[in-house]
Design a protein around this motif. Sequence first.
Motif, PDB file in Angstrom:
ATOM      1  N   THR A  49      -1.305  11.259  -6.937  1.00 44.70           N
ATOM      2  CA  THR A  49      -0.777   9.943  -6.368  1.00 44.70           C
ATOM      3  C   THR A  49       0.104   9.314  -7.519  1.00 44.70           C
ATOM      4  OG1 THR A  49      -2.792   9.569  -5.187  1.00 44.70           O
ATOM      5  CG2 THR A  49      -1.605   7.657  -5.766  1.00 44.70           C
ATOM      6  N   ASP A 164       1.708  10.048   0.916  1.00 47.53           N
ATOM      7  CA  ASP A 164       0.493  10.228  -0.310  1.00 47.53           C
ATOM      8  C   ASP A 164      -0.973  10.520   0.869  1.00 47.53           C
ATOM      9  OD1 ASP A 164      -1.408  10.189  -1.943  1.00 47.53           O
ATOM     10  OD2 ASP A 164      -1.237   8.356  -2.626  1.00 47.53           O
ATOM     11  N   GLU A 165      -1.015  11.557   1.130  1.00 52.17           N
ATOM     12  CA  GLU A 165      -2.375  12.071   1.939  1.00 52.17           C
ATOM     13  C   GLU A 165      -2.053  11.218   3.265  1.00 52.17           C
ATOM     14  OE1 GLU A 165      -5.832  13.013   0.422  1.00 52.17           O
ATOM     15  OE2 GLU A 165      -5.175  13.106  -1.703  1.00 52.17           O
TER      16      GLU A 165
HETATM   17 MG   LIG Z   1      -4.336   9.926  -4.329  1.00 55.17          MG
END
Ligand SMILES: [Mg+2]
Lengths: 361, 295
Positions: A49, A164-165
Motif C-alpha cells: 500500500t 489496492d486490494e
Molecule cells: Mg495494504
Amino acid sequence: MAATQAEADIHLDGVSKRFGDMTAVDDLTMSIPRGSFFAMLGPSGCGKTTTLRMIGGFEDPSEGKVFLGGSEVTQLPPYKRDVNTVFQSYALFPHLSVERNVAFGLERKKVGKAEALKRANEALELVQLGHLGKRKPAQLSGGQQQRVALARALVNRPRALLLDEPLGALDLRLRKQLQIELKRIQQDVGITFVHVTHDQEEAMSMADTIAVMNGGRIEQAGSATELYERPRTAFVANFLGISNLIEAKVTGDQRVATHDGVALHAPECAGLIGDVQIGVRPEKITLILDGEPVPDGSNVLRGKILVAAFLGVSIQYVIQAAGGEELTVFAQNTDGTEAFGAGREVQLVWKPEHTFVVQRG
Amino acid sequence: MTIEAPPAAGRAVEEEIAAPPGRGGSSRDRLRHGALAVWSALALLYLFIPIFIVVLFSFNDNQGRFNFTWQGFTLRHWTDPFADPDLARALVNSVEIALISMAIATALGTFMAMALVRYRSRGRSAIDFFVFMPLASPEVVLGASLLAMFLTLNINTGFVTIVIAHVMFTVSYVVVTVKARLEGMDRHIEEAAMDLGASEWTAFRKVTLPMIFPGVAAAAMLSAAISFDDYVITAFNAGQTQTFPLFIFGATRQGVPAEVNVLATMLLVVVLILMGLNVMVQRRLARRDRAAQPA
Ligand SMILES: [Mg+2]
Ligand SMILES: Nc1ncnc2c1ncn2[C@@H]1O[C@H](COP(=O)(O)OP(=O)(O)O)[C@@H](O)[C@H]1O
C-alpha cells in the motif's frame, strides 16, 4: 536504465519510505511497462500500500524518485498526477449519486456537466451498472460499490490505474467473477493496471508481471510461470504454491548434495555457492516403489509415505524423506490405480530441470 | 433562559428509560415500569416548569414594575414587545453578536479541527489542551482575564470585545464537535477527491465540508446559542454595550417588564424550531452514514 525509463509508464528509482524508525519500503527500484497488468504480491505489512501511495502522491518518499511516463513527479500532489486509484475501502463520496461520483474527475477537468454525466454513464455501462446511476452509494452492494470505484477511476482515462486490494472485501465467488471482469476491462481499455494483492492465485491468474514483495523489498519480479518454476528465494518459493525445500550444498558445476549426502543434478544453480536450499514442486515428483527401476538421469530421494489422501483428480501424499523433512507430492490420477498406502517405502523421482535452487537466507 | 436545558433533559430521561427490562412480563415488572414513567414525568416537569412559567407570565396582566404574581390574562404585552427601546437595542445587539461570533468561531474552529485531525504535529497535544481549556475553566476567570488583557492592550471594551470574547470560548465547542465528526470520516474519501483532480481546497469544498456539515451546523447552532446566552464573560467585557442577558439582569433590579417574558417566549419558539430542524437533519445524515459503511 534511460531506455527502460522512457518505455516504462511507472518507474521507481531507489524509493524508500520510513515511518519513524520503521522502514516500510526499502530502496525499491522497479519499472512497469506501458499497458501491462502488473501485480504487487506480498503478505500483509510488506509495504504494498505504501508503494502504491507513493505512486499516487499520497505519501512522500523518504528517499528516491518517482517517474510517470518518463517525467519525475516525486514532488507533485495527487491531483497533478495522471494516475487514478481504486481504494480498498472504495472511498465513494456518500453525499453524491453514483453518476456524480463517476463524473467527479471529469468535472475537475472542466468537462461540461452534461458531457461529464454522459461519459460517466458510459463508464457505468462498462462495469454493467448503467441502470444505477441515480442511486446513492449506500444503496449499492459491496460488489457494485467496487465497480463504481473502478468506473470513477477509469472514466478519466488515466495513464495508469492503481488498485489496492480492490477485491479484498468481497466474498470468494464475487471475487472470482470480478477478477475475470477486471482482466477483460484492462484488455479493453489498454491502460496500465497496478494491482496490489496478498492473494497469490489472484495475482497469478490476472497479471502479466508479478512483483513479490517482502519486508519493503521486491524479492523477485517476473511472469507467473517464471516465479512458480524458477523462484530465486525461499520466500518466493513458499509464497507461490507449495514448495518442497531441502537443505543442500553446491558441490560443483550443476551439482548439489543434500544435507544427508544425496547427490543431485541441479542445472539452475549457476552462480550460487555454499549453503543453499533445493526445491521441487509437488506435481513434478513421481513416486516409484522402492527397488523398482527409475529413468536414467533422474534426481532420486528415498522416503516413507506418512499420509495418502485421495482427492479425485489427484492423490496428495505427505512423505517423510530419508533426510527427515516432510515432502508433499501430488500424483495425477491418470489411470485410476490404487494409491500407495501409508508406511510404504518409496523413491521420489523428478527431472533435474525441475529442480530450483535458492541461496540459504 | 438556558438553551442547553432541553438536551440535558433528554439525556436524563434516556438514562431512566434505559433501565427497564423487556416489556410485558410480570405484574412486578409492570409496576416498576409504571413507577418509572411517573418518575420520568416528574423529572420532565421539574425541568419544564420554569420555562412554562416564563411563557405563562408573558400573558400576565401585571400592574406595576414587577411580574411575579398572576393578576389575570392579557395579550397587552404581545401587541408591542419592542416598546422599550433599550430592550430592543439589547436584543438586536445580542443577535448580532451571536451571529457574528458564530460565523467567525465556526469558520475558525472548523479549520482548527481539520488541522488537528489531518496533520500530526509535535505540538498537537498542547494545542488539544489549549482548545479544551476554555471548556474547563470557570467563566469568571475567563471573563476577568480577557478584561485584563483588553485593558493592558488599551482596547476600549464594547461590541467588538464582546465578539472577541465570545469567539474565544465558543471556538472550543466548534473544534470539539467538528473534530468528532472528522475523526469518524474515512480519510481515503478526501484522498479520492484529490486523486480525481481536486486541489486541497476543492476537495474540502466538494467533499469534506458536505460530509462534516452536520457537525459544522450543530457547532454553529451551539455557538450561537452559547453566545446569546452568555452573561458572565459578557458582563466583564461589555463596556457600555447592552446585551439581552445584561439587560434582563439589570432590569430585574428595578422590576422585570413583561416584555422580557414575551421575547423569551418568542426566542424559545425559535430555538425549539431550530433544534427540531437540527435533530431532523442529523437523523437523516446519520442514516446516510450508517448505510455508507461498505458491506
Ligand atoms: Mg495494504
Ligand atoms: N502512516 C503510517 N504510519 C506508520 N506506519 C505505517 C504507516 N503506513 C504504513 N505503516 C507501516 O508500514 C508497513 C507497511 O504497510 P503497508 O504499506 O500498508 O503494507 P501492506 O499494504 O503491504 O499490507 C506496515 O508495517 C505498517 O504498519
